[in-house]
Design an enzyme around this catalytic site. Structure first.
Site, PDB file in Angstrom:
ATOM      1  N   HIS A   1       0.845  -1.208   0.000  1.00 22.66           N
ATOM      2  CA  HIS A   1       0.000   0.000   0.000  1.00 22.66           C
ATOM      3  C   HIS A   1       0.880   1.259   0.000  1.00 22.66           C
ATOM      4  O   HIS A   1       0.622   2.220   0.725  1.00 22.66           O
ATOM      5  CB  HIS A   1      -0.973  -0.008   1.187  1.00 22.66           C
ATOM      6  CG  HIS A   1      -1.949  -1.143   1.136  1.00 22.66           C
ATOM      7  ND1 HIS A   1      -3.189  -1.046   0.560  1.00 22.66           N
ATOM      8  CD2 HIS A   1      -1.844  -2.425   1.561  1.00 22.66           C
ATOM      9  CE1 HIS A   1      -3.816  -2.208   0.641  1.00 22.66           C
ATOM     10  NE2 HIS A   1      -3.014  -3.068   1.233  1.00 22.66           N
TER      11      HIS A   1
ATOM     12  N   TYR B   1       2.985  -4.432  10.781  1.00 29.61           N
ATOM     13  CA  TYR B   1       2.838  -3.015  10.456  1.00 29.61           C
ATOM     14  C   TYR B   1       3.911  -2.211  11.207  1.00 29.61           C
ATOM     15  O   TYR B   1       4.465  -1.258  10.664  1.00 29.61           O
ATOM     16  CB  TYR B   1       1.420  -2.507  10.795  1.00 29.61           C
ATOM     17  CG  TYR B   1       0.365  -3.044   9.832  1.00 29.61           C
ATOM     18  CD1 TYR B   1       0.460  -4.327   9.299  1.00 29.61           C
ATOM     19  CD2 TYR B   1      -0.719  -2.277   9.446  1.00 29.61           C
ATOM     20  CE1 TYR B   1      -0.487  -4.826   8.419  1.00 29.61           C
ATOM     21  CE2 TYR B   1      -1.674  -2.764   8.556  1.00 29.61           C
ATOM     22  CZ  TYR B   1      -1.550  -4.046   8.047  1.00 29.61           C
ATOM     23  OH  TYR B   1      -2.492  -4.528   7.166  1.00 29.61           O
TER      24      TYR B   1
HETATM   25  C1  HEM Z   1      -0.753 -11.408   7.505  1.00 30.25           C
HETATM   26  C2  HEM Z   1      -1.448 -10.625   6.683  1.00 30.25           C
HETATM   27  C3  HEM Z   1      -1.036  -9.212   6.357  1.00 30.25           C
HETATM   28  C4  HEM Z   1       0.208  -8.651   6.372  1.00 30.25           C
HETATM   29  C5  HEM Z   1       1.542  -9.312   6.709  1.00 30.25           C
HETATM   30  C6  HEM Z   1       0.033  -7.252   6.012  1.00 30.25           C
HETATM   31  C7  HEM Z   1       1.062  -6.339   5.923  1.00 30.25           C
HETATM   32  C8  HEM Z   1       0.919  -4.976   5.732  1.00 30.25           C
HETATM   33  C9  HEM Z   1       1.964  -4.001   5.886  1.00 30.25           C
HETATM   34  C10 HEM Z   1       3.411  -4.316   6.236  1.00 30.25           C
HETATM   35  C11 HEM Z   1       1.427  -2.772   5.634  1.00 30.25           C
HETATM   36  C12 HEM Z   1       2.143  -1.421   5.675  1.00 30.25           C
HETATM   37  C13 HEM Z   1       2.010  -0.852   7.091  1.00 30.25           C
HETATM   38  C14 HEM Z   1       2.598   0.529   7.262  1.00 30.25           C
HETATM   39  O1  HEM Z   1       3.770   0.757   6.906  1.00 30.25           O
HETATM   40  O2  HEM Z   1       1.885   1.413   7.797  1.00 30.25           O
HETATM   41  C15 HEM Z   1       0.025  -2.977   5.314  1.00 30.25           C
HETATM   42  C16 HEM Z   1      -0.854  -1.978   4.986  1.00 30.25           C
HETATM   43  C17 HEM Z   1      -2.191  -2.199   4.726  1.00 30.25           C
HETATM   44  N1  HEM Z   1      -2.887  -3.376   4.844  1.00 30.25           N
HETATM   45 FE1  HEM Z   1      -2.115  -5.172   5.336  1.00 30.25          FE
HETATM   46  N2  HEM Z   1      -1.291  -6.992   5.784  1.00 30.25           N
HETATM   47  C18 HEM Z   1      -1.990  -8.168   5.980  1.00 30.25           C
HETATM   48  C19 HEM Z   1      -3.351  -8.343   5.873  1.00 30.25           C
HETATM   49  C20 HEM Z   1      -4.246  -7.360   5.542  1.00 30.25           C
HETATM   50  C21 HEM Z   1      -5.682  -7.530   5.492  1.00 30.25           C
HETATM   51  C22 HEM Z   1      -6.419  -8.823   5.842  1.00 30.25           C
HETATM   52  C23 HEM Z   1      -6.212  -6.319   5.123  1.00 30.25           C
HETATM   53  C24 HEM Z   1      -7.652  -5.918   4.965  1.00 30.25           C
HETATM   54  C25 HEM Z   1      -8.620  -6.294   5.781  1.00 30.25           C
HETATM   55  C26 HEM Z   1      -5.108  -5.388   4.923  1.00 30.25           C
HETATM   56  C27 HEM Z   1      -5.221  -4.076   4.523  1.00 30.25           C
HETATM   57  C28 HEM Z   1      -4.198  -3.159   4.501  1.00 30.25           C
HETATM   58  C29 HEM Z   1      -4.366  -1.772   4.122  1.00 30.25           C
HETATM   59  C30 HEM Z   1      -5.655  -1.098   3.630  1.00 30.25           C
HETATM   60  C31 HEM Z   1      -3.108  -1.162   4.282  1.00 30.25           C
HETATM   61  C32 HEM Z   1      -2.756   0.293   4.016  1.00 30.25           C
HETATM   62  C33 HEM Z   1      -2.995   1.110   5.273  1.00 30.25           C
HETATM   63  C34 HEM Z   1      -2.595   2.558   5.068  1.00 30.25           C
HETATM   64  O3  HEM Z   1      -3.171   3.202   4.164  1.00 30.25           O
HETATM   65  O4  HEM Z   1      -1.720   3.036   5.801  1.00 30.25           O
HETATM   66  N3  HEM Z   1      -3.938  -6.058   5.187  1.00 30.25           N
HETATM   67  N4  HEM Z   1      -0.258  -4.332   5.385  1.00 30.25           N
END
Ligand code: HEM
Length: 314
Positions: free
Chosen positions: A30, A300
């Site tokens: 993202h 995160y």
């Molecule tokens: C084990 C599963 C997952 C991992 C390892 C993961 C990992 C990550 C990481 C590393 C980030 C960046 C965080 C940051 O730097 O602020 C991120 C952002 C995000 N993730 Fe996940 N994620 C997972 C599952 C999910 C799921 C299930 C959803 C939705 C329900 C999701 C939705 C999002 C969204 C929308 C963002 C962007 C948030 C923003 O705009 O700052 N992720 N994810």
């Protein structure tokens, strides 16, 4: 003292970085997004079923970030990808709570270990720049639970607008009502502008940042809004498994309305690091036993540490 991140969280972000590359100051996934200022107004039904402060009313201030799922900050907005809607609500008393949603209705995997395997199977071959289809195909063949998310991801049209997509919270959360009754619920943000997509050719002919440009233009002529749709689990529904959708006919209601007024420049700039973490719930809401949900917080945090460590000096 900041605690050392656990090995699983580090491994998760390493695997994500191996697929997407590392981009200074950016989120591991993202990476491309646009921050907006918003407000959230609960409905009476929300307040009756959930004791959390943001459902008690009146409206609370919010930040909203729309994003593309990829970890590549320069990816074209029209490419095949999931999109995100991350919401931070500022509660009375100074705390915050986050709701983080994706355009996918379900997730690919049930556990962080499987997320790791799946992400490693997607690692691009340095010679071709593409994943090794034999490795990825073998993993998918052994994991039929990934099919619904995969079909949804592959079948989705490129968006016309971030404002015209439906976003799913995917995980279940346990709500406690003011009268003490408990329910497991799932969230969905329904766009008031209705859903709309583009064919791939039209999308790719637009400028690489067309979704952000379109949103700015749309906001110049009025707010963008989403309704918070809440489904309630029936006995026997999977509350710990994000790969399984609940039947369409579950009891559901509208719990609130998110109104987005303008792009925001007051956070996630310079020294301020904004993170949206779905495990940050408020009193009246508890996490389910979903292990993907609980694994997200640590991953995160690792991504945040890398954003801070790699960002350009001011
Ligand atoms: C084990 C599963 C997952 C991992 C390892 C993961 C990992 C990550 C990481 C590393 C980030 C960046 C965080 C940051 O730097 O602020 C991120 C952002 C995000 N993730 Fe996940 N994620 C997972 C599952 C999910 C799921 C299930 C959803 C939705 C329900 C999701 C939705 C999002 C969204 C929308 C963002 C962007 C948030 C923003 O705009 O700052 N992720 N994810």
């Amino acid at each position: 003292v900041v605690p050392e991140p656990d090995q699983l969280s580090v491994d998760l972000v390493d695997a994500i970085n191996d697929v997407n590359g590392r981009h200074a100051g950016k989120r591991a996934v993202h990476a491309k997004g646009i921050l907006c200022a918003a407000s959230f107004t609960p409905t009476a039904a929300g307040g009756e079923l959930c004791a959390a402060a943001h459902f008690a009313g009146p409206a609370v201030r919010a930040h909203v970030r729309f994003s593309n799922g990829a970890g590549k900050p320069d990816a074209h907005d029209g490419g095949p990808d999931g999109r995100g809607l991350a919401v931070k609500l500022y509660l009375p008393g100074g705390s915050t709570t986050d709701i983080v949603a994706l355009t996918l209705p379900v997730f690919f995997v049930r556990t962080p270990e499987e997320f790791l395997e799946f992400t490693r199977a997607r690692r691009p071959d340095p010679a071709t720049g593409a994943p090794d289809m034999a490795v990825l195909g073998a993993w998918l063949a052994e994991h039929p639970e990934a099919q619904p998310a995969l079909q949804a991801a592959l079948g989705a049209q490129p968006p016309e607008s971030y404002a015209r997509l439906t976003y799913h919270g995917i995980h279940a959360f346990r709500w406690t009502a003011p009268d003490g009754a408990e329910r497991f619920v799932r969230y969905r943000w329904d766009p008031e502008a209705g859903e709309a997509g583009l064919d791939a050719e039209t999308a790719m002919a637009r400028e690489p940042g067309y979704l952000q440009a379109e949103l700015r233009e749309r906001l110049a002529s009025g707010p963008v809004a989403f309704s918070l749709h809440v489904s309630v689990a029936a006995d026997g529904d999977a509350v710990d498994d994000p790969t399984v959708a609940w039947p369409e006919d579950r009891e559901s209601f509208e719990a609130g309305r998110l109104e987005i007024g303008a792009e925001a420049f007051d956070r996630d700039r310079g020294e301020d690091v904004l993170v949206f973490d779905p495990t940050r719930v408020s009193d009246g809401i508890a996490l389910s036993g979903d292990r993907i949900l609980s694994a997200r917080s640590g991953a995160y945090s690792v991504s945040v540490e890398r954003r801070i460590a790699s960002r350009a000096p001011a």
